[in-house]
Design a protein around this motif. Structure first.
Motif, short mmCIF file in Angstrom:
data_model
loop_
_atom_site.label_atom_id
_atom_site.label_comp_id
_atom_site.label_asym_id
_atom_site.label_seq_id
_atom_site.Cartn_x
_atom_site.Cartn_y
_atom_site.Cartn_z
N VAL A 3 21.34 6.79 6.67
CA VAL A 3 20.38 6.33 7.68
C VAL A 3 20.82 4.98 8.23
N THR A 4 21.21 4.07 7.35
CA THR A 4 21.63 2.73 7.77
C THR A 4 22.85 2.78 8.67
N VAL A 5 23.85 3.54 8.27
CA VAL A 5 25.11 3.60 9.03
C VAL A 5 24.91 4.32 10.36
N ILE A 6 24.18 5.44 10.36
CA ILE A 6 23.97 6.20 11.59
C ILE A 6 23.17 5.39 12.60
N GLN A 7 22.16 4.66 12.12
CA GLN A 7 21.37 3.84 13.04
C GLN A 7 22.21 2.71 13.62
N ALA A 8 23.13 2.20 12.85
CA ALA A 8 23.95 1.08 13.32
C ALA A 8 25.08 1.54 14.23
N ARG A 9 25.66 2.71 13.97
CA ARG A 9 26.87 3.13 14.68
C ARG A 9 26.73 4.42 15.49
N GLY A 10 25.64 5.16 15.24
CA GLY A 10 25.49 6.46 15.89
C GLY A 10 26.17 7.52 15.06
N VAL A 11 25.74 8.76 15.18
CA VAL A 11 26.26 9.81 14.32
C VAL A 11 27.72 10.13 14.61
N VAL A 12 28.16 9.96 15.86
CA VAL A 12 29.55 10.27 16.19
C VAL A 12 30.49 9.26 15.55
N ALA A 13 30.13 7.97 15.62
CA ALA A 13 31.00 6.93 15.08
C ALA A 13 30.84 6.75 13.57
N ALA A 14 29.73 7.17 13.03
CA ALA A 14 29.53 7.03 11.59
C ALA A 14 30.49 7.94 10.85
N THR A 15 31.13 7.41 9.84
CA THR A 15 32.08 8.20 9.05
C THR A 15 31.56 8.36 7.63
N THR A 16 31.99 9.45 7.01
CA THR A 16 31.59 9.66 5.61
C THR A 16 32.17 8.57 4.72
N LYS A 17 33.32 8.02 5.10
CA LYS A 17 33.92 6.94 4.30
C LYS A 17 33.01 5.71 4.32
N GLU A 18 32.50 5.37 5.50
CA GLU A 18 31.63 4.19 5.60
C GLU A 18 30.30 4.44 4.90
N ILE A 19 29.78 5.65 5.01
CA ILE A 19 28.52 5.98 4.32
C ILE A 19 28.72 5.86 2.81
N ALA A 20 29.82 6.40 2.32
CA ALA A 20 30.09 6.33 0.88
C ALA A 20 30.24 4.88 0.43
N ARG A 21 30.94 4.06 1.23
CA ARG A 21 31.12 2.65 0.88
C ARG A 21 29.78 1.92 0.85
N THR A 22 28.92 2.22 1.83
CA THR A 22 27.61 1.58 1.86
C THR A 22 26.75 2.00 0.67
N ALA A 23 26.90 3.25 0.26
CA ALA A 23 26.13 3.76 -0.88
C ALA A 23 26.72 3.34 -2.22
N GLY A 24 27.97 2.87 -2.20
CA GLY A 24 28.62 2.48 -3.45
C GLY A 24 29.07 3.66 -4.28
N VAL A 25 29.48 4.75 -3.59
CA VAL A 25 29.95 5.94 -4.29
C VAL A 25 31.27 6.37 -3.68
N SER A 26 31.93 7.32 -4.32
CA SER A 26 33.18 7.84 -3.75
C SER A 26 32.86 8.79 -2.61
N GLU A 27 33.79 8.91 -1.67
CA GLU A 27 33.55 9.77 -0.52
C GLU A 27 33.37 11.22 -0.95
N GLY A 28 34.13 11.65 -1.94
CA GLY A 28 34.03 13.03 -2.40
C GLY A 28 32.68 13.36 -2.99
N SER A 29 32.00 12.35 -3.55
CA SER A 29 30.71 12.63 -4.18
C SER A 29 29.64 13.00 -3.16
N LEU A 30 29.87 12.66 -1.88
CA LEU A 30 28.90 13.05 -0.84
C LEU A 30 28.72 14.55 -0.82
#
Length: 240
Positions: A10-37
């Motif tokens: 929610v934080t990343v998509i609101q800040a960057r939009g769904v097109v620009a939001a990446t799973t890598k950035e979401i994982a980093r913001t959540a403090g988890v590995s990208e694969g765990s998504l």
């Protein structure tokens, strides 16, 4: 972990939009590995859908509280409280809706009340975890976290849910004699929710200062909500 990932999305998509939001950035913001998504969401679209469902939960809760306030306080106080929450809700929702309007699959998901279904599924999983696998009884219709009041599906489901719920509240107040019999309830609901969305839209695109200087509207959601409700209800309140 799912809740943490969802909050990050929610934080990343609101800040960057769904097109620009990446799973890598979401994982980093959540403090988890990208694969765990992908242990919790099938793909990025599923993650976006769940994030949208999370945001719409704010509006669902506000509408449920409004329905429970019929006959209590004053109509103006009840609607001002709702409008304040809806201005904030639209402010969170608007950055996420651009891709939805251009995606037929996501539109179909919304029309089938995808946010409500996703929210109820998440609530069921949460109850199962806390009860050792026993899901228990679901929240009652109209209760916070539960399905909207009224029959499931149909023309009042999906994006129309909030508008229909607001009309239901206004009908209850008219029946109680607090709104005039001739009050055009669907249009009162449209004017109120439309005004809240316009305030959020102008604030997002033009900024709070332009809202005050150019549109001549209060920038603060609560102050705007109070004046909007007075304007929308003018001539429709029954005399005490």
């Amino acid at each position: 972990m799912r809740d943490r990932i969802l909050a990050a999305a929610v934080t990343v998509i609101q800040a960057r939009g769904v097109v620009a939001a990446t799973t890598k950035e979401i994982a980093r913001t959540a403090g988890v590995s990208e694969g765990s998504l992908y242990n919790h969401f099938a793909n990025k679209t599923a993650l976006f859908a769940a994030a949208l469902a999370e945001v719409t939960g704010t509006a669902r809760t506000a509408m449920a509280e409004l329905l429970g306030s019929a006959g209590l306080h004053t109509v103006e106080e009840n609607l001002t409280r709702l409008a304040t929450e809806m201005v904030r809700f639209y402010g969170e929702l608007l950055p996420m809706t651009g891709p939805v309007l251009a995606d037929p699959e996501l539109i179909a998901w919304l029309r089938n009340d995808g946010p409500g279904n996703a929210r109820n599924e998440a609530a069921a999983r949460s109850r199962a975890r806390t009860s050792g696998g026993r899901t228990g009884e679901p929240p009652a219709p109209g209760a916070p976290g539960g399905p909207p009041a009224g029959p499931p599906g149909g023309p009042a489901a999906g994006p129309v849910t909030g508008h229909a719920a607001l009309i239901g509240y206004l009908e209850a107040e008219r029946k109680a004699g607090r709104l005039l019999d001739g009050a055009p309830l669907p249009f009162i609901a449209a004017a109120l929710l439309g005004g809240c969305q316009q305030h959020a839209f102008l604030t997002r695109l033009a900024g709070a200062e332009a809202v005050t200087a150019g549109a001549r509207l209060p920038a603060a959601p609560a102050e705007f909500a109070a004046q909007l409700v007075r304007a929308v209800l003018a001539g429709h309140l029954a005399t005490p």
